[in-house]
Enzyme design. Sequence first.
Site, PDB file in Angstrom:
ATOM      1  N   GLY A 153      12.071 -29.598  46.172  1.00 28.89           N
ATOM      2  CA  GLY A 153      13.366 -29.412  46.546  1.00 28.89           C
ATOM      3  C   GLY A 153      13.955 -28.332  46.501  1.00 28.89           C
ATOM      4  N   ASP A 168       5.190 -28.101  41.596  1.00 29.60           N
ATOM      5  CA  ASP A 168       6.815 -28.596  41.539  1.00 29.60           C
ATOM      6  C   ASP A 168       7.632 -27.245  42.548  1.00 29.60           C
ATOM      7  OD1 ASP A 168       9.317 -29.532  40.505  1.00 29.60           O
ATOM      8  OD2 ASP A 168       9.034 -28.332  38.636  1.00 29.60           O
ATOM      9  N   LEU A 171     -16.450 -31.560  45.634  1.00 29.01           N
ATOM     10  CA  LEU A 171     -15.179 -31.284  44.772  1.00 29.01           C
ATOM     11  C   LEU A 171     -14.968 -32.892  44.627  1.00 29.01           C
ATOM     12  CD1 LEU A 171     -12.612 -29.791  43.909  1.00 29.01           C
ATOM     13  CD2 LEU A 171     -11.936 -30.038  46.400  1.00 29.01           C
ATOM     14  N   GLU A 184      -6.069 -23.535  29.532  1.00 27.89           N
ATOM     15  CA  GLU A 184      -5.401 -22.275  29.708  1.00 27.89           C
ATOM     16  C   GLU A 184      -4.176 -22.693  30.639  1.00 27.89           C
ATOM     17  OE1 GLU A 184      -5.719 -19.242  28.031  1.00 27.89           O
ATOM     18  OE2 GLU A 184      -7.458 -20.341  26.964  1.00 27.89           O
ATOM     19  N   TRP A 195      12.830 -25.207  47.166  1.00 28.65           N
ATOM     20  CA  TRP A 195      12.344 -24.650  48.380  1.00 28.65           C
ATOM     21  C   TRP A 195      13.065 -24.983  49.604  1.00 28.65           C
ATOM     22  CZ3 TRP A 195      10.396 -26.121  53.410  1.00 28.65           C
ATOM     23  CH2 TRP A 195       9.779 -25.092  53.935  1.00 28.65           C
ATOM     24  N   HIS A 209       9.533 -31.643  50.787  1.00 30.79           N
ATOM     25  CA  HIS A 209       8.081 -32.408  50.347  1.00 30.79           C
ATOM     26  C   HIS A 209       7.138 -32.387  51.610  1.00 30.79           C
ATOM     27  CE1 HIS A 209       9.928 -33.936  46.997  1.00 30.79           C
ATOM     28  NE2 HIS A 209      10.966 -34.462  47.429  1.00 30.79           N
TER      29      HIS A 209
END
Length: 239
Positions: A22, A19, A130, A206, A24, A36
């Site tokens: 925008g 998040d 991964l 966590e 930034w 984005h």
Amino acid sequence: MTAEDSIQNKLSHIAIIMDGNGRWAKKRGLPRSAGHKKGAEVVQEITRAAGELGVKYLTLYAFSTENWQRSPEEVSTLMGLLREYLHNDIKELQEKGVRILFIGERQMLDSDIVEQMYKIEDETKDNANLTLCIALSYGSRQEIVATAKKIATLFRRGDIELEDIDIKMFSDMLYTKDIPDPDILIRTSGECRISNYLLWQIAYSELFFTPTLWPDFTKAELVKIIEEYKTRERRYGKV
Ligand code: IPE
Ligand code: IPE
Ligand code: MG
């Protein structure tokens, strides 16, 4: 659990709510689309980092079911970036042995994007380094309702008994059936909420909330979070 045990907290799955794109951009006097774009670069950097750090599963929140309510311009920017990502960035991941999965409501997405998603899943299905799971047009409540409907259908058809319905069966019918629950959930940008992400799956994750905006997030910060995670005591209701 002793202090020694908690230092050995196993780490297999990190989930991230990416998040702050925008904000930034706004801080720099740029259009939201610039945030984005930078955010998409950081997706690639953090995926690489996760692989290097030996993380087995990385689940990234790329677009929520609620994000469809943004302006048509912004949705179209995000879908454009997604197309670029699916056609360019994925290649590097494929070469690095990354398995790619998508979770979310595919019927909302354009058909060329959906086709590409199926193709990528198929081409990377045997990769083992991964697993990158991308939550796209994803909403956790929608996922839970869809699962309840699948189970109700099985019951109505007489394929299962009421007693067959348990936590394991439910988990095995979610979009995330192929991956373990997250050990760590990170949200960037200072917001302290979950925004309809993996509600069932994070029951014992966590949680980490960082003020860093997603386009500024780095491998160094990820390493810091992992270090802190290792010192946490996961009790699961026990003493
Ligand atoms: C996250 O950044 C990207 C998506 C939700 C698609 P935002 O676009 O939510 O950025 P902020 O929260 O407005 O700064
Ligand atoms: C959550 O961020 C969704 C993604 C990061 C893809 P939002 O920016 O959409 O969440 P809210 O609106 O702040 O809760
Ligand atoms: Mg946001």
